[in-house]
Design an enzyme around this catalytic site. Structure first.
Site, PDB file in Angstrom:
ATOM      1  N   ASP A 132       0.867  -1.180   0.000  1.00 41.16           N
ATOM      2  CA  ASP A 132       0.000   0.000   0.000  1.00 41.16           C
ATOM      3  C   ASP A 132       0.898   1.222   0.000  1.00 41.16           C
ATOM      4  O   ASP A 132       1.970   1.218   0.626  1.00 41.16           O
ATOM      5  CB  ASP A 132      -0.893   0.015   1.242  1.00 41.16           C
ATOM      6  N   ASP A 190      -7.092  -1.730  -4.294  1.00 44.14           N
ATOM      7  CA  ASP A 190      -8.093  -1.310  -3.308  1.00 44.14           C
ATOM      8  C   ASP A 190      -9.093  -0.334  -3.932  1.00 44.14           C
ATOM      9  O   ASP A 190     -10.294  -0.399  -3.652  1.00 44.14           O
ATOM     10  CB  ASP A 190      -7.420  -0.646  -2.106  1.00 44.14           C
TER      11      ASP A 190
END
Length: 169
Positions: free
Chosen positions: A124, A138
């Site tokens: 991330d 995501d």
């Protein structure tokens, strides 16, 4: 081109392109970003903060990475072999392509990244204020959820209007 075939082409095209963007941006983030010195853009609205996430959103379930991997495999299998062959609409194809890209993007991380197969940490690197750090996969998953909810609302409104029209003399 028949509707089924056109939908499958759209699903596959969207899934492949978005999955490639997800994996390319994660590779770039790992190779480029310094976790101790994250750059900020847009007046601090966007920060590129590299993290390796063993859990789900907000790092929930960090000790259950293998479970998320199994759930992702099940969801991806369902999307590919049950849902996708039934899709005929452009909207359904977009939603399905987004779902496949999002699920596959994070599943790849869980399979190939340390600490090991089915326990890998998801990369991330996108952070906005008051939100979890996230990635392109995501974004695909969130867009899928939003579009599914909007589609359900639209369908309910259309159904209600049809019932009202049928009841009106």
């Amino acid at each position: 081109m028949p509707r089924h075939r056109a939908a499958r082409v759209l699903i596959a095209g969207l899934a492949v392109v978005l999955l490639a963007i997800d994996q390319a941006t994660k590779a770039w983030a790992v190779a480029t970003l310094d976790p101790s010195d994250p750059p900020s853009y847009l007046g601090g609205f966007l920060t590129l903060r590299l993290v390796r996430n063993p859990g789900a959103a907000f790092s929930l379930g960090s000790s259950a990475t293998w479970l998320f991997s199994l759930l992702a495999i099940a969801a991806l299998t369902y999307c590919l072999f049950v849902l996708a062959p039934r899709i005929t609409s452009r909207g359904g194809a977009v939603v399905t392509g987004l779902a496949i890209a999002g699920i596959a993007g994070n599943l790849i991380d869980r399979i190939v990244r340390p600490p090991g197969v089915m326990r890998g940490h998801v990369i991330d690197f996108l952070q906005i204020p008051h939100w979890a750090i996230f990635n392109v996969a995501d974004m695909c998953i969130v867009a899928t959820a939003i579009l599914v909810v909007l589609g359900a609302i639209r369908e309910a409104v259309v159904e209600r209007r049809q019932k009202q029209a049928a009841a009106t003399p």
